[in-house]
Enzyme design. Structure first.
Site, PDB file in Angstrom:
ATOM      1  N   HIS A   1      12.124  -1.412 -12.092  1.00  0.00           N
ATOM      2  CA  HIS A   1      12.100  -2.873 -12.104  1.00  0.00           C
ATOM      3  C   HIS A   1      11.937  -3.465 -10.685  1.00  0.00           C
ATOM      4  O   HIS A   1      12.977  -3.434 -10.201  1.00  0.00           O
ATOM      5  CB  HIS A   1      13.085  -3.465 -13.167  1.00  0.00           C
ATOM      6  CG  HIS A   1      12.768  -5.114 -13.357  1.00  0.00           C
ATOM      7  ND1 HIS A   1      13.637  -5.818 -14.055  1.00  0.00           N
ATOM      8  CD2 HIS A   1      12.013  -5.850 -12.724  1.00  0.00           C
ATOM      9  CE1 HIS A   1      13.219  -7.052 -13.748  1.00  0.00           C
ATOM     10  NE2 HIS A   1      12.071  -7.121 -13.256  1.00  0.00           N
TER      11      HIS A   1
ATOM     12  N   HIS B   1       0.842  -1.382  -0.120  1.00  0.00           N
ATOM     13  CA  HIS B   1      -0.076  -0.057  -0.139  1.00  0.00           C
ATOM     14  C   HIS B   1       0.788   1.338   0.184  1.00  0.00           C
ATOM     15  O   HIS B   1       1.792   1.455   0.883  1.00  0.00           O
ATOM     16  CB  HIS B   1      -0.775   0.178   1.313  1.00  0.00           C
ATOM     17  CG  HIS B   1      -0.137   0.042   2.461  1.00  0.00           C
ATOM     18  ND1 HIS B   1       0.099   1.301   3.179  1.00  0.00           N
ATOM     19  CD2 HIS B   1       0.197  -0.866   3.303  1.00  0.00           C
ATOM     20  CE1 HIS B   1       0.713   0.880   4.154  1.00  0.00           C
ATOM     21  NE2 HIS B   1       0.898  -0.358   4.441  1.00  0.00           N
TER      22      HIS B   1
HETATM   23  C1  LIG Z   1      24.463  -6.880  -7.777  1.00  0.00           C
HETATM   24  C2  LIG Z   1      24.448  -7.427  -8.962  1.00  0.00           C
HETATM   25  C3  LIG Z   1      24.074  -6.529  -9.921  1.00  0.00           C
HETATM   26  C4  LIG Z   1      25.887  -7.704  -9.100  1.00  0.00           C
HETATM   27  O1  LIG Z   1      26.381  -8.343 -10.460  1.00  0.00           O
HETATM   28  P1  LIG Z   1      27.865  -8.097 -10.969  1.00  0.00           P
HETATM   29  O2  LIG Z   1      28.413  -6.989 -11.056  1.00  0.00           O
HETATM   30  O3  LIG Z   1      28.010  -9.281 -11.774  1.00  0.00           O
HETATM   31  O4  LIG Z   1      28.725  -8.663  -9.548  1.00  0.00           O
HETATM   32  P2  LIG Z   1      29.394 -10.125  -9.154  1.00  0.00           P
HETATM   33  O5  LIG Z   1      28.517 -11.249  -9.222  1.00  0.00           O
HETATM   34  O6  LIG Z   1      30.698 -10.091  -9.969  1.00  0.00           O
HETATM   35  O7  LIG Z   1      29.716 -10.057  -7.788  1.00  0.00           O
HETATM   36  C5  LIG Z   1      30.392  -8.793  -7.000  1.00  0.00           C
HETATM   37  C6  LIG Z   1      30.506  -9.125  -5.438  1.00  0.00           C
HETATM   38  O8  LIG Z   1      29.079  -8.617  -5.090  1.00  0.00           O
HETATM   39  C7  LIG Z   1      28.665  -9.918  -4.424  1.00  0.00           C
HETATM   40  N1  LIG Z   1      27.250  -9.920  -4.650  1.00  0.00           N
HETATM   41  C8  LIG Z   1      26.919  -9.879  -6.018  1.00  0.00           C
HETATM   42  N2  LIG Z   1      25.439 -10.024  -5.703  1.00  0.00           N
HETATM   43  C9  LIG Z   1      25.209 -10.344  -4.516  1.00  0.00           C
HETATM   44  C10 LIG Z   1      23.960 -10.331  -3.906  1.00  0.00           C
HETATM   45  N3  LIG Z   1      22.796 -10.336  -4.333  1.00  0.00           N
HETATM   46  N4  LIG Z   1      24.023 -10.401  -2.474  1.00  0.00           N
HETATM   47  C11 LIG Z   1      25.308 -10.313  -1.966  1.00  0.00           C
HETATM   48  N5  LIG Z   1      26.573  -9.954  -2.432  1.00  0.00           N
HETATM   49  C12 LIG Z   1      26.584 -10.220  -3.783  1.00  0.00           C
HETATM   50  C13 LIG Z   1      29.630 -10.925  -4.906  1.00  0.00           C
HETATM   51  O9  LIG Z   1      29.495 -12.008  -3.938  1.00  0.00           O
HETATM   52  C14 LIG Z   1      30.868 -10.374  -5.233  1.00  0.00           C
HETATM   53  O10 LIG Z   1      31.759 -10.127  -3.969  1.00  0.00           O
HETATM   54  P3  LIG Z   1      33.199 -10.621  -3.924  1.00  0.00           P
HETATM   55  O11 LIG Z   1      33.831  -9.464  -4.672  1.00  0.00           O
HETATM   56  O12 LIG Z   1      33.414 -10.202  -2.405  1.00  0.00           O
HETATM   57  O13 LIG Z   1      33.475 -11.823  -4.285  1.00  0.00           O
HETATM   58  C15 LIG Z   1      23.852  -8.826  -9.129  1.00  0.00           C
HETATM   59  O14 LIG Z   1      24.467  -9.844  -8.549  1.00  0.00           O
HETATM   60  C16 LIG Z   1      22.438  -9.094  -8.735  1.00  0.00           C
HETATM   61  O15 LIG Z   1      21.817  -9.157  -7.775  1.00  0.00           O
HETATM   62  N6  LIG Z   1      21.444  -8.459  -9.888  1.00  0.00           N
HETATM   63  C17 LIG Z   1      20.180  -8.826  -9.532  1.00  0.00           C
HETATM   64  C18 LIG Z   1      19.784  -9.764 -10.667  1.00  0.00           C
HETATM   65  C19 LIG Z   1      18.204  -9.981 -10.436  1.00  0.00           C
HETATM   66  O16 LIG Z   1      17.479 -10.027  -9.589  1.00  0.00           O
HETATM   67  N7  LIG Z   1      17.623 -10.177 -11.675  1.00  0.00           N
HETATM   68  C20 LIG Z   1      16.154 -10.265 -11.904  1.00  0.00           C
HETATM   69  C21 LIG Z   1      15.738 -10.477 -13.443  1.00  0.00           C
HETATM   70  S1  LIG Z   1      14.107 -10.852 -13.896  1.00  0.00           S
END
Ligand SMILES: CC(C)(COP(=O)(O)OP(=O)(O)OC[C@H]1O[C@@H](n2cnc3c(N)ncnc32)[C@H](O)[C@@H]1OP(=O)(O)O)[C@@H](O)C(=O)NCCC(=O)NCCS
Length: 215
Positions: free
Chosen positions: A149, A140
């Site tokens: 998104h 709400h």
């Molecule tokens: C945050 C995000 C954008 C980062 O992506 P990225 O730039 O490719 O990052 P990486 O996977 O290389 O991770 C980088 C660091 O962040 C950390 N990290 C990434 N995602 C995380 C998450 N969701 N929660 C906690 N830590 C996270 C990784 O462990 C890594 O840590 P380190 O450097 O200590 O090893 C991605 O992980 C994410 O959560 N995207 C959202 C995806 C989603 O929900 N999509 C929906 C589609 S319908």
């Protein structure tokens, strides 16, 4: 054309395009007339033909298809796709899956998509081209600004504000009344307990900033 239902064109033959077609086929308010894609790679999506690339837009509009949807998950690309559809003369109606729930007084902008099992609480407001994905909850009085998104399974508690173009990742949870700034990224599974600055990326439980290089 000639059917009783108005036709609608879907721009985007990827995963989100498939989900939008699933919504349209379940809802029945529009007749999916076809799909266009920047680089068509498949002949059909859920039985709806991929007609070709965006060069076809003027001809499809001239053929009488008046509505379209930019079925692109990336926020920046979705807004750009919507602008191209608008320039070609298509209207962008809000689309709501029949298995979504809309609270009383919820307001949806043009080009919004509310996917299956999403819940939009009473008097929540979604700006233009907002995507509320499968099973997400926008409680709400939330305000979600243009082009943001809310990914599958994310939960915005009451009165949360999400700025334009922000992304709230899958399964994230945001405490009541929090403000997520424009263009921010909330990582999947994050618990947001304090406001998120515009353009920031936060991750973890509780949320902590991630360096910009990790986006
Ligand atoms: C945050 C995000 C954008 C980062 O992506 P990225 O730039 O490719 O990052 P990486 O996977 O290389 O991770 C980088 C660091 O962040 C950390 N990290 C990434 N995602 C995380 C998450 N969701 N929660 C906690 N830590 C996270 C990784 O462990 C890594 O840590 P380190 O450097 O200590 O090893 C991605 O992980 C994410 O959560 N995207 C959202 C995806 C989603 O929900 N999509 C929906 C589609 S319908």
């Amino acid at each position: 054309m000639g059917g009783a239902r108005p036709g609608i064109l879907v721009l985007g033959a990827g995963g989100h395009g498939k989900a939008v077609l699933d919504l349209l086929l379940a809802a029945g308010a529009f007749d999916p007339a076809g799909v266009v894609d920047a680089v068509p790679r498949v002949a059909a999506v859920l039985g709806v033909p991929v007609l070709g690339n965006e060069a076809l837009l003027p001809a499809l509009r001239a053929r009488g298809i008046a509505a379209a949807h930019p079925a692109v998950g990336d926020n920046v690309q979705r807004l750009a796709a919507a602008a191209r559809l608008g320039a070609a003369g298509f209207a962008l109606p809000a689309l709501v899956h029949p298995a979504a729930i809309l609270g009383r007084g919820a307001v949806l902008g043009d080009g919004v998509a509310v996917m299956a099992r999403a819940v939009i609480g009473p008097e929540a407001r979604l700006g233009r081209l907002v995507l509320v994905n499968t099973g997400a909850i926008v409680e709400h009085d939330c305000i979600v600004e243009d082009g943001a998104h809310i990914a599958p399974g994310a939960v915005l508690a009451g009165g949360v504000r999400v700025g334009a173009g922000a992304m709230v990742g899958a399964g994230a949870v945001i405490r009541p009344g929090i403000v997520v700034g424009a263009g921010a990224m909330v990582a999947a599974g994050t618990a947001v307990v304090a406001d998120v600055p515009a353009g920031a990326t936060v991750a973890g439980v509780p949320a902590r900033p991630l360096p910009q290089s990790a986006r």
